[in-house]
Each structure stands twice: as C-alpha cells, then as structure tokens.
Design an enzyme around this catalytic site. Structure first.
Site, mmCIF file in Angstrom:
data_model
loop_
_atom_site.group_PDB
_atom_site.id
_atom_site.type_symbol
_atom_site.label_atom_id
_atom_site.label_comp_id
_atom_site.label_asym_id
_atom_site.label_seq_id
_atom_site.Cartn_x
_atom_site.Cartn_y
_atom_site.Cartn_z
ATOM 1 N N LYS A 22 0.836 -1.214 0.000
ATOM 2 C CA LYS A 22 0.000 0.000 0.000
ATOM 3 C C LYS A 22 0.868 1.260 0.000
ATOM 4 C CE LYS A 22 -2.417 2.608 3.589
ATOM 5 N NZ LYS A 22 -1.375 3.196 4.385
ATOM 6 N N ASN A 23 1.830 1.320 0.918
ATOM 7 C CA ASN A 23 2.542 2.597 1.057
ATOM 8 C C ASN A 23 3.530 2.856 -0.085
ATOM 9 O OD1 ASN A 23 1.021 3.335 3.214
ATOM 10 N ND2 ASN A 23 2.494 2.687 4.775
ATOM 11 N N CYS A 117 -5.457 8.313 8.262
ATOM 12 C CA CYS A 117 -5.620 7.779 9.616
ATOM 13 C C CYS A 117 -5.238 8.812 10.649
ATOM 14 C CB CYS A 117 -4.736 6.548 9.802
ATOM 15 S SG CYS A 117 -5.489 5.070 9.136
ATOM 16 N N ARG A 123 -0.358 15.213 12.865
ATOM 17 C CA ARG A 123 0.515 14.682 11.817
ATOM 18 C C ARG A 123 1.029 15.843 10.975
ATOM 19 N NH1 ARG A 123 -1.872 9.162 9.313
ATOM 20 N NH2 ARG A 123 0.197 9.214 8.380
ATOM 21 N N ASP A 307 3.711 0.604 12.241
ATOM 22 C CA ASP A 307 2.472 0.107 11.627
ATOM 23 C C ASP A 307 2.162 -1.335 12.042
ATOM 24 O OD1 ASP A 307 2.242 2.562 10.485
ATOM 25 O OD2 ASP A 307 2.922 1.965 8.493
ATOM 26 N N ARG A 399 -9.257 0.293 3.495
ATOM 27 C CA ARG A 399 -8.346 1.268 2.865
ATOM 28 C C ARG A 399 -6.993 0.648 2.578
ATOM 29 N NH1 ARG A 399 -7.980 6.601 6.190
ATOM 30 N NH2 ARG A 399 -6.128 6.566 4.886
HETATM 31 C C1 EPZ Z 1 4.068 7.050 6.751
HETATM 32 O O1 EPZ Z 1 3.339 8.150 7.282
HETATM 33 C C2 EPZ Z 1 3.066 5.938 6.572
HETATM 34 N N1 EPZ Z 1 2.027 6.395 5.650
HETATM 35 C C3 EPZ Z 1 2.455 5.565 7.916
HETATM 36 O O2 EPZ Z 1 1.668 4.407 7.708
HETATM 37 C C4 EPZ Z 1 3.566 5.195 8.907
HETATM 38 O O3 EPZ Z 1 3.012 5.027 10.195
HETATM 39 C C5 EPZ Z 1 4.629 6.289 8.962
HETATM 40 O O4 EPZ Z 1 5.093 6.615 7.632
HETATM 41 C C6 EPZ Z 1 5.844 5.909 9.790
HETATM 42 O O5 EPZ Z 1 6.415 4.734 9.285
HETATM 43 C C7 EPZ Z 1 2.237 6.325 4.347
HETATM 44 O O6 EPZ Z 1 3.260 5.871 3.868
HETATM 45 C C8 EPZ Z 1 1.126 6.806 3.460
HETATM 46 P P1 EPZ Z 1 6.299 10.168 8.868
HETATM 47 P P2 EPZ Z 1 4.010 9.599 7.298
HETATM 48 O O7 EPZ Z 1 6.384 11.441 8.107
HETATM 49 O O8 EPZ Z 1 4.886 9.708 6.114
HETATM 50 C C9 EPZ Z 1 6.893 13.380 12.398
HETATM 51 C C10 EPZ Z 1 -0.243 3.083 7.797
HETATM 52 O O9 EPZ Z 1 -0.820 2.572 8.782
HETATM 53 N N2 EPZ Z 1 6.865 14.371 11.316
HETATM 54 O O10 EPZ Z 1 7.392 9.165 8.694
HETATM 55 O O11 EPZ Z 1 2.934 10.579 7.467
HETATM 56 C C11 EPZ Z 1 5.531 12.740 12.610
HETATM 57 O O12 EPZ Z 1 4.719 13.508 13.464
HETATM 58 C C12 EPZ Z 1 0.251 4.507 7.852
HETATM 59 O O13 EPZ Z 1 -0.061 2.487 6.731
HETATM 60 C C13 EPZ Z 1 7.131 15.702 11.608
HETATM 61 O O14 EPZ Z 1 7.370 16.074 12.766
HETATM 62 O O15 EPZ Z 1 4.893 9.493 8.619
HETATM 63 C C14 EPZ Z 1 5.920 11.403 13.193
HETATM 64 O O16 EPZ Z 1 6.144 11.549 14.566
HETATM 65 C C15 EPZ Z 1 -0.217 5.239 9.049
HETATM 66 N N3 EPZ Z 1 7.115 16.600 10.580
HETATM 67 C C16 EPZ Z 1 7.268 11.080 12.506
HETATM 68 O O17 EPZ Z 1 7.746 12.321 12.010
HETATM 69 C C17 EPZ Z 1 6.865 16.236 9.301
HETATM 70 O O18 EPZ Z 1 6.895 17.103 8.410
HETATM 71 C C18 EPZ Z 1 7.194 10.092 11.350
HETATM 72 O O19 EPZ Z 1 6.199 10.529 10.414
HETATM 73 C C19 EPZ Z 1 6.600 14.886 9.013
HETATM 74 C C20 EPZ Z 1 6.607 13.977 10.034
#
Ligand code: EPZ
Length: 432
Positions: A22-23, A117, A123, A307, A399
């Site tokens: 998916k991702n 989600c 986020r 995840d 989803r």
């Molecule tokens: C991706 O989300 C995945 N989604 C998420 O999977 C997954 O949980 C996550 O990566 C972590 O592995 C998709 O790929 C579509 P991040 P993403 O940016 O990219 C902080 C699922 O269940 N952060 O790696 O949104 C954030 O708050 C989904 O399949 C900032 O501070 O996650 C978090 O604490 C849910 N500023 C950490 O970084 C930013 O600009 C990691 O978030 C971006 C993120």
C-alpha cells in the site's frame, strides 16, 4: 455500515498470498503524474486508498486503463493542471505526495491538507514544507489548502530532515527528480517503499542514488518517460498475518514476500516463542506453545515498524508475564487499547508506553476500529478470543488490506462481513 463478525478460537493453517505494498502504491501513483508517457504499474493492491488516488488522477485528466485486476496503465501526458478536487484529496493521507509530484512537473501545486488515519496525535508536514522552501518554492497554507509556487522549476538543494520522515523523504525525492541540479536529502527515512519509489522513478529516467540509506542524492532530470514497474510486496500486510498466526496458533505459509523486509518482525516473534522459517520469497510461521511476553520499541526502518505496533500489542495481551510496547514514532497510537480492555485485555498506557499484563484468554465483544492498523489488530483480537466479536469501523481496514476476510477464511478463520443499516429502525405495529 459494514461489520466483521468473528467467531474466535480457530487455529490457522494453509497458505496466504501477500498483495502489493500500500505505502509504495500510494507514492508511485502520484509519481506517474511526473511522467510523459504511459506507466504500466503491476502488482497494485486492490484497496480503497489506491482507488481514491486513481480517481484524483482521473479528475486531473489522466487516462487510466485497467489491464487486469492488478495491472493498470496510467498516462498523464495530457494532464495540464496543478490542482485536483480538494474533497477527494482530503480523504487520504498520501495526497500530500501530489505536492512533490506537481511541483516537479509544473513548478506549482495546490493540494488539500492531507486526511487519512488519525491515531489521536498531530501529523505535521513541516519537514516537507521546509524542504520545498529550500528548493526555491514559496509555500502558503490557507483554508486547509497548501499552495506552492516556483518561478519555473524547483532548484536542487541540501536538506537535512530534523525527524526521520517517510512522507518528507518521498515528497522531496519526487520534487527533486525533475528539479534543476542536485538535491541531497540527509537523515532520510529508509523504508522499503522509499527504495521502491526510487526504483520506479529511476526506471522512468530519474537519477536517484542512496535510497535505503540515510543520504539520498537526486540529480534532477529534464523529463521522465513511460515504462513498466512492479510494486514490492506489502511488509505490513505480511507482518499482520504473521501476528495473526502467532496469536491464534497454527502454521501458515505466507507467500510473495521479501523475507529481508520482515526480519524486524520475524525476530520479535521468535523472541515470543514463535517459529519463523524464511524461504526465498515466502516465510512459514508456526506457533504451537504458549506465547512468551516481550519488550518492543517501534522505530523507523529497519527497526520494529510502528504500523505493526497495534498488532503486536494485541497478541502480547495473552502472552505470559508482563510486556511493554513503546511507540517511538508517533505521539499517540494506543487508542485501540480501550477496545482490547472490553475483551478482557489488561493494558495500561503511560505516555508512549503500553504495559501489558498477559491474561490467559480474551473474550469476544462488540468493538470499533478507529484507524487502519488498529482495525487489523482488532481482527486479530477477534481471532484469538473466545466467543464472538463484532467489529465496526471496518472501512479503515479496507483502505489498506486487500480482501482480508477472504484471505483469513482460506486459512481457517471463522470471519464474515455483514451490512447493518445505520437508519433508526421504525417498528410498525399492525392494527387490530
Ligand atoms: C508514513 O506516514 C506511513 N504512511 C504511515 O503508515 C507510517 O506510520 C509512517 O510513515 C511511519 O512509518 C504512508 O506511507 C502513506 P512520517 P508519514 O512522516 O509519512 C513526524 C499506515 O498505517 N513528522 O514518517 O505521514 C511525525 O509527526 C500509515 O499504513 C514531523 O514532525 O509518517 C511522526 O512523529 C499510518 N514533521 C514522525 O515524524 C513532518 O513534516 C514520522 O512521520 C513529518 C513527520
């Protein structure tokens, strides 16, 4: 409203096939916007996040042809707009990848702030924005819309991410692929789907090196051309079924996987007394003895994936002794523990750590999923429980998991879906 009805207690036996990731799919579909020509994408998972993204591309003028149930051709040669319908975009988190893709292709983008989600915390996308500003974009956020403009094209830059962010790494890689000059993304995330996106873009003519390490170098290309690409198997879908077998007991061959991507999960399951055997493109999971408690901390890849956190906490609920699960990526991802408590689980959450006292068994109950992985975890809870579980909120599961009911039924689970009307029931009494 659709519900899943699970009659727990069956052991799982047989084989299960894992779908495309998916991702990876939700990054590669927006990337197709940057390509002049036809992209043939194979091994697409049949999930609603993919359909939503394809609808967004169609609204923008892409021509999409379904070749077979897992293969599509996307032709974005005639897409002439840098925006899409905001209502559709808001439904899905990955719509933020349209910012990088549209900035790369048109030098401007108007994209609705992403939905997706919500596990209870914020986020943010500040790291995405910081990167695009360093590449020369002017960014504003007004009324829930992110607008980005450049004088013409993004310019290559050196960007250090303050947090290891999957989304920011992918988005900046997208923009950089068609920028003027070289971009360096430092402290980049290393998840398998980041490597998959880089491989997709490189096969269309981009020049991206270092994906899978924490420094990615992108030499901007003038244009990307069409081609073929097959998406990698879904690490988290595989991990979810591995956890289901570990929780419910039995022996299942999990096919069409990349065992290396599963090592972080396999290692933890082995600590819990589960046998995991790796083959070339499959793993066998067998659990016959009681589960042992363990301590888990989620981290960016190659650490234990966030995840998989709800799924592992769920099976630890019936493991011996006291376990702890610490969430190292998100501020808050424990809302599903209230539902496990309704089933007799004993979990206390203190800050980012869940303290789990293993109980001999959990029992079926009416419960509700609040997000995708919580939903998957609660299905596992239902499979492990004594009695009947009725799960609501299954739209989240659909989803991200292709045909979960069919796949679980094929390995012996007693699970089916049923439709229940949301309308208030009017009882008409017959006269006389
Ligand atoms: C991706 O989300 C995945 N989604 C998420 O999977 C997954 O949980 C996550 O990566 C972590 O592995 C998709 O790929 C579509 P991040 P993403 O940016 O990219 C902080 C699922 O269940 N952060 O790696 O949104 C954030 O708050 C989904 O399949 C900032 O501070 O996650 C978090 O604490 C849910 N500023 C950490 O970084 C930013 O600009 C990691 O978030 C971006 C993120």
């Amino acid at each position: 409203m659709t519900q899943y009805v699970i009659n727990g207690g069956n052991k799982l036996h047989g084989e299960i096939e894992i779908s495309g990731a998916k991702n990876a799919a939700v990054a590669i579909i927006p990337a197709a916007l940057m390509v002049n020509g036809v992209c043939r994408i194979e091994n697409l998972p049949q999930i609603s996040d993919v359909s939503t993204l394809l609808n967004i591309l169609k609204e923008m003028g892409a021509v999409i042809r379904v070749v077979d149930k897992r293969t599509i051709d996307i032709d974005c040669s005639h897409v002439g707009t840098s925006s899409a319908t905001f209502d559709t975009m808001r439904r899905i988190r990955a719509s933020y990848y349209l910012i990088g893709a549209l900035l790369g292709r048109f030098g401007k983008a108007d994209v609705a702030m992403p939905g997706g989600c919500n596990f209870g915390g914020v986020r943010p996308i500040d790291q995405h924005m910081k990167g695009f500003v360093a590449m020369g974009a002017e960014m504003t956020v007004q009324n829930g819309i992110v607008s980005a403009t450049t004088g013409g094209r993004l310019r290559g830059a050196s960007i250090y991410l303050d947090v290891v962010s999957v989304g920011a790494t992918i988005n900046l890689m997208l923009g950089a692929a068609l920028a003027d000059g070289n971009t360096f993304i430092e402290n980049a995330a290393r998840e398998p789907h980041i490597v998959d996106l880089a491989n997709f873009l490189n096969s269309m003519g981009a020049d991206i090196r270092g994906a899978g390490t924490n420094v990615i170098k992108v030499r901007g290309a003038r244009r990307l051309n069409g081609g073929f690409y097959s998406i990698i198997p879904d690490q988290i879908e595989a991990g979810t079924y591995m956890a289901a077998v570990a929780g419910a007991g039995g022996e299942v061959l999990i096919k069409d996987v990349i065992p290396k991507h599963l090592e972080c999960i396999s290692g933890k399951l082995r600590e819990m007394g589960v046998s995991v055997f790796e083959h070339e493109d499959s793993v066998t999971v067998r659990r016959v003895a009681p589960l042992l408690g363990a301590h888990v901390k989620t981290m960016p890849y190659p650490g234990f994936p966030t995840d998989m956190q709800p799924q592992i906490s769920t099976i630890l609920s019936t493991a011996t002794g006291t376990s702890t699960v610490t969430e190292g990526v998100w501020d808050n991802r424990f809302s599903y523990t209230d539902e496990l408590a309704k089933m007799g689980g004993s979990i206390r959450v203190i800050g980012r750590t869940a303290i789990i006292e293993g109980v001999p068994y959990i029992t079926g109950a009416p419960i509700k999923a609040g997000d995708l992985r919580a939903g998957a975890a609660l299905v596992i809870a239902g499979l492990c429980a004594r009695g009947v579980t009725v799960l609501e909120g299954v739209n989240y599961i659909e989803r991200g998991y292709e045909k979960m009911i069919k796949k679980l039924s094929a390995i012996g689970a007693d699970i089916h879906s049923r439709y229940v009307s949301d309308e208030p029931q009017i009882v008409v009494q017959e006269a006389g």
